[in-house]
Motif scaffolding. Structure first.
Motif, PDB file in Angstrom:
ATOM      1  N   LEU A  36       0.916  -1.111  -0.146  1.00  0.00           N
ATOM      2  CA  LEU A  36       0.013  -0.098   0.143  1.00  0.00           C
ATOM      3  C   LEU A  36       0.825   1.322   0.045  1.00  0.00           C
ATOM      4  O   LEU A  36       0.637   2.157  -0.444  1.00  0.00           O
ATOM      5  CB  LEU A  36      -0.917  -0.022   1.254  1.00  0.00           C
ATOM      6  N   CYS A  37       2.233   1.347   0.836  1.00  0.00           N
ATOM      7  CA  CYS A  37       2.990   2.376   0.963  1.00  0.00           C
ATOM      8  C   CYS A  37       3.385   2.665  -0.650  1.00  0.00           C
ATOM      9  O   CYS A  37       3.406   3.792  -1.029  1.00  0.00           O
ATOM     10  CB  CYS A  37       3.877   2.091   1.947  1.00  0.00           C
ATOM     11  N   MET A  38       3.936   1.599  -1.146  1.00  0.00           N
ATOM     12  CA  MET A  38       4.637   1.741  -2.689  1.00  0.00           C
ATOM     13  C   MET A  38       3.595   2.369  -3.355  1.00  0.00           C
ATOM     14  O   MET A  38       3.830   3.176  -4.371  1.00  0.00           O
ATOM     15  CB  MET A  38       5.026   0.373  -2.888  1.00  0.00           C
ATOM     16  N   THR A  39       2.315   1.805  -3.365  1.00  0.00           N
ATOM     17  CA  THR A  39       1.348   2.393  -4.360  1.00  0.00           C
ATOM     18  C   THR A  39       1.099   3.570  -4.158  1.00  0.00           C
ATOM     19  O   THR A  39       1.087   4.462  -5.272  1.00  0.00           O
ATOM     20  CB  THR A  39      -0.012   1.293  -4.361  1.00  0.00           C
ATOM     21  N   ALA A  40       0.770   4.019  -3.055  1.00  0.00           N
ATOM     22  CA  ALA A  40       0.729   5.540  -2.708  1.00  0.00           C
ATOM     23  C   ALA A  40       1.650   6.318  -3.142  1.00  0.00           C
ATOM     24  O   ALA A  40       1.499   7.490  -3.714  1.00  0.00           O
ATOM     25  CB  ALA A  40       0.142   5.699  -1.255  1.00  0.00           C
ATOM     26  N   ALA A  41       3.029   5.940  -2.692  1.00  0.00           N
ATOM     27  CA  ALA A  41       4.108   6.677  -2.989  1.00  0.00           C
ATOM     28  C   ALA A  41       4.514   6.892  -4.552  1.00  0.00           C
ATOM     29  O   ALA A  41       4.735   7.923  -5.011  1.00  0.00           O
ATOM     30  CB  ALA A  41       5.546   5.848  -2.487  1.00  0.00           C
ATOM     31  N   LEU A  42       4.203   5.917  -5.456  1.00  0.00           N
ATOM     32  CA  LEU A  42       4.332   5.817  -6.911  1.00  0.00           C
ATOM     33  C   LEU A  42       3.323   6.814  -7.326  1.00  0.00           C
ATOM     34  O   LEU A  42       3.837   7.648  -8.272  1.00  0.00           O
ATOM     35  CB  LEU A  42       4.119   4.747  -7.322  1.00  0.00           C
ATOM     36  N   ILE A  43       2.317   7.117  -6.791  1.00  0.00           N
ATOM     37  CA  ILE A  43       1.014   7.921  -7.534  1.00  0.00           C
ATOM     38  C   ILE A  43       1.607   9.300  -7.014  1.00  0.00           C
ATOM     39  O   ILE A  43       1.687  10.230  -7.923  1.00  0.00           O
ATOM     40  CB  ILE A  43      -0.241   7.608  -7.042  1.00  0.00           C
ATOM     41  N   VAL A  44       1.749   9.568  -5.785  1.00  0.00           N
ATOM     42  CA  VAL A  44       1.709  11.008  -5.097  1.00  0.00           C
ATOM     43  C   VAL A  44       3.174  11.418  -5.522  1.00  0.00           C
ATOM     44  O   VAL A  44       3.601  12.552  -6.101  1.00  0.00           O
ATOM     45  CB  VAL A  44       1.658  10.884  -3.610  1.00  0.00           C
ATOM     46  N   GLY A  45       4.200  10.740  -5.274  1.00  0.00           N
ATOM     47  CA  GLY A  45       5.810  11.039  -5.734  1.00  0.00           C
ATOM     48  C   GLY A  45       6.028  11.244  -7.023  1.00  0.00           C
ATOM     49  O   GLY A  45       6.486  12.201  -7.400  1.00  0.00           O
ATOM     50  N   GLY A  46       5.249  10.307  -7.675  1.00  0.00           N
ATOM     51  CA  GLY A  46       5.542  10.351  -9.363  1.00  0.00           C
ATOM     52  C   GLY A  46       5.083  11.635  -9.863  1.00  0.00           C
ATOM     53  O   GLY A  46       5.644  12.489 -10.712  1.00  0.00           O
ATOM     54  N   LEU A  47       3.746  11.940  -9.522  1.00  0.00           N
ATOM     55  CA  LEU A  47       2.884  13.421  -9.949  1.00  0.00           C
ATOM     56  C   LEU A  47       3.746  14.448  -9.422  1.00  0.00           C
ATOM     57  O   LEU A  47       4.105  15.259 -10.279  1.00  0.00           O
ATOM     58  CB  LEU A  47       1.730  13.273  -9.631  1.00  0.00           C
ATOM     59  N   ALA A  48       4.066  14.361  -8.409  1.00  0.00           N
ATOM     60  CA  ALA A  48       4.873  15.756  -7.621  1.00  0.00           C
ATOM     61  C   ALA A  48       6.026  15.931  -8.370  1.00  0.00           C
ATOM     62  O   ALA A  48       6.483  17.071  -8.685  1.00  0.00           O
ATOM     63  CB  ALA A  48       4.964  15.526  -6.123  1.00  0.00           C
ATOM     64  N   GLY A  49       7.004  14.883  -8.301  1.00  0.00           N
ATOM     65  CA  GLY A  49       8.484  15.190  -9.128  1.00  0.00           C
ATOM     66  C   GLY A  49       8.413  15.288 -10.526  1.00  0.00           C
ATOM     67  O   GLY A  49       9.169  16.192 -11.147  1.00  0.00           O
ATOM     68  N   PHE A  50       7.182  14.631 -11.338  1.00  0.00           N
ATOM     69  CA  PHE A  50       7.307  14.778 -12.665  1.00  0.00           C
ATOM     70  C   PHE A  50       6.491  16.154 -13.103  1.00  0.00           C
ATOM     71  O   PHE A  50       7.298  16.736 -14.123  1.00  0.00           O
ATOM     72  CB  PHE A  50       6.574  13.523 -13.347  1.00  0.00           C
ATOM     73  N   TYR A  51       5.657  16.502 -12.505  1.00  0.00           N
ATOM     74  CA  TYR A  51       5.003  17.801 -12.847  1.00  0.00           C
ATOM     75  C   TYR A  51       5.510  18.988 -12.292  1.00  0.00           C
ATOM     76  O   TYR A  51       5.541  20.169 -12.954  1.00  0.00           O
ATOM     77  CB  TYR A  51       3.448  17.566 -12.910  1.00  0.00           C
ATOM     78  N   GLY A  52       5.773  18.879 -11.194  1.00  0.00           N
ATOM     79  CA  GLY A  52       6.325  20.153 -10.371  1.00  0.00           C
ATOM     80  C   GLY A  52       5.335  21.105 -10.055  1.00  0.00           C
ATOM     81  O   GLY A  52       4.027  20.661 -10.180  1.00  0.00           O
ATOM     82  N   GLY A  53       5.901  22.422  -9.826  1.00  0.00           N
ATOM     83  CA  GLY A  53       5.064  23.441  -9.781  1.00  0.00           C
ATOM     84  C   GLY A  53       3.972  23.431  -8.551  1.00  0.00           C
ATOM     85  O   GLY A  53       4.411  22.689  -7.475  1.00  0.00           O
ATOM     86  N   ILE A  54       2.746  23.779  -8.765  1.00  0.00           N
ATOM     87  CA  ILE A  54       1.802  24.013  -7.835  1.00  0.00           C
ATOM     88  C   ILE A  54       1.359  22.669  -7.251  1.00  0.00           C
ATOM     89  O   ILE A  54       1.116  22.422  -6.096  1.00  0.00           O
ATOM     90  CB  ILE A  54       0.657  24.723  -8.154  1.00  0.00           C
ATOM     91  N   LEU A  55       1.277  21.510  -8.263  1.00  0.00           N
ATOM     92  CA  LEU A  55       0.803  20.306  -7.976  1.00  0.00           C
ATOM     93  C   LEU A  55       1.917  19.623  -7.129  1.00  0.00           C
ATOM     94  O   LEU A  55       1.486  18.903  -6.029  1.00  0.00           O
ATOM     95  CB  LEU A  55       0.845  19.601  -9.222  1.00  0.00           C
ATOM     96  N   ASP A  56       3.123  19.951  -7.188  1.00  0.00           N
ATOM     97  CA  ASP A  56       4.455  19.542  -6.358  1.00  0.00           C
ATOM     98  C   ASP A  56       4.246  19.784  -5.031  1.00  0.00           C
ATOM     99  O   ASP A  56       4.329  19.349  -4.158  1.00  0.00           O
ATOM    100  CB  ASP A  56       5.618  19.759  -7.093  1.00  0.00           C
ATOM    101  N   THR A  57       3.913  21.332  -4.824  1.00  0.00           N
ATOM    102  CA  THR A  57       3.565  21.901  -3.696  1.00  0.00           C
ATOM    103  C   THR A  57       2.560  21.336  -2.703  1.00  0.00           C
ATOM    104  O   THR A  57       2.760  21.218  -1.504  1.00  0.00           O
ATOM    105  CB  THR A  57       3.566  23.469  -3.812  1.00  0.00           C
TER     106      THR A  57
END
Length: 249
Positions: free
Chosen positions: A59-80
């Motif tokens: 569960l941790c890996m699934t949530a981390a891939l979704i949240v961390g992937g979106l934050a690191g890839f898109y950056g900006g306000i979404l990352d914040t």
């Protein structure tokens, strides 16, 4: 042994054996205060502890891939926004949350899994985010952007797969952390009474430590061996997936 052992051992709830029997040929781990075969109890407890550990890690890996992937890839306000959300969950004290939830909802196995997952995923997400930020700046990702590929396709097919090595190492360590956390919560009495884990067995052994030493020794030894083995596995994975680190050592 925890997976196949209960198929070969006696009923872990049967109480027709002598009580407080030390380890011997008939009962390799002895019996407890109710005459239950302690080998069967320890193997059943291993099923619970390992189930919690691996469930929390997935569960941790699934949530981390979704949240961390979106934050690191898109950056900006979404990352914040996503970083602030992960920081919020990171500061929640898992044991206090489990105590409150147990008082309101009642203690059960899956409640522990959910609470540990909620409080442990941000650490893995930070690693995913860092890897996604690094990989998104590489040439082959930039070339796919220039070729007009959809961002989500690039994230799914190129960024996340290449971010997996450190994520797998962190997930392996999460298994060990979850087992220790679950054992601590079960030791405090927060757990499924019908499916006691190693921590619950330690809790039940407290009054008999001076007279029946094996009741505390074997569950504690299992926790020690499994957590040590998982940490060694994580270290070996780190060396295998990052050969440069191994050469530096």
């Amino acid at each position: 042994m925890s997976i196949i052992g209960p198929l070969l051992t006696a009923d872990p709830f049967a109480t027709d054996n002598p009580t407080f029997t030390p380890p011997n040929a008939e009962f390799p781990l002895g019996t407890d205060n109710l005459g239950r075969d302690y080998l069967a109890r320890v193997l059943m407890g291993g099923q619970v502890s390992l189930l919690v550990g691996f469930s929390v890690a997935i569960l941790c890996m699934t949530a981390a891939l979704i949240v961390g992937g979106l934050a690191g890839f898109y950056g900006g306000i979404l990352d914040t926004v996503l970083v602030k959300i992960s920081e919020f969950f990171q500061v929640i004290p898992g044991i206090v949350l489990a105590l409150v939830a147990a008082a309101i909802l009642g203690a059960n196995l899956w409640m522990i899994v959910i609470i540990l997952s909620v409080t442990m995923w941000p650490g893995v997400a930070r690693i995913v985010r860092a890897e996604a930020m690094r990989i998104s700046q590489l040439g082959y990702v930039e070339s796919q952007r220039a070729a007009g590929f959809l961002s989500l396709r690039i994230l799914w097919s190129d960024v996340l797969p290449n971010a997996m090595p450190p994520v797998l190492v962190a997930t392996t360590m999460t298994v060990a952390r979850a087992i220790l956390a679950e054992s601590g919560l079960s030791f405090l009495g927060i757990g499924d009474a019908n499916r006691p884990s190693w921590g619950a067995l330690l809790n039940q052994a407290q009054p008999y430590i001076s007279t029946a030493w094996w009741l505390a020794l074997f569950p504690g030894l299992c926790i020690f061996i499994v957590v040590l083995a998982i940490n060694l596995l994580g270290d070996a994975l780190n060396d295998a997936l990052n050969p440069s680190i191994g050469r530096v050592k």
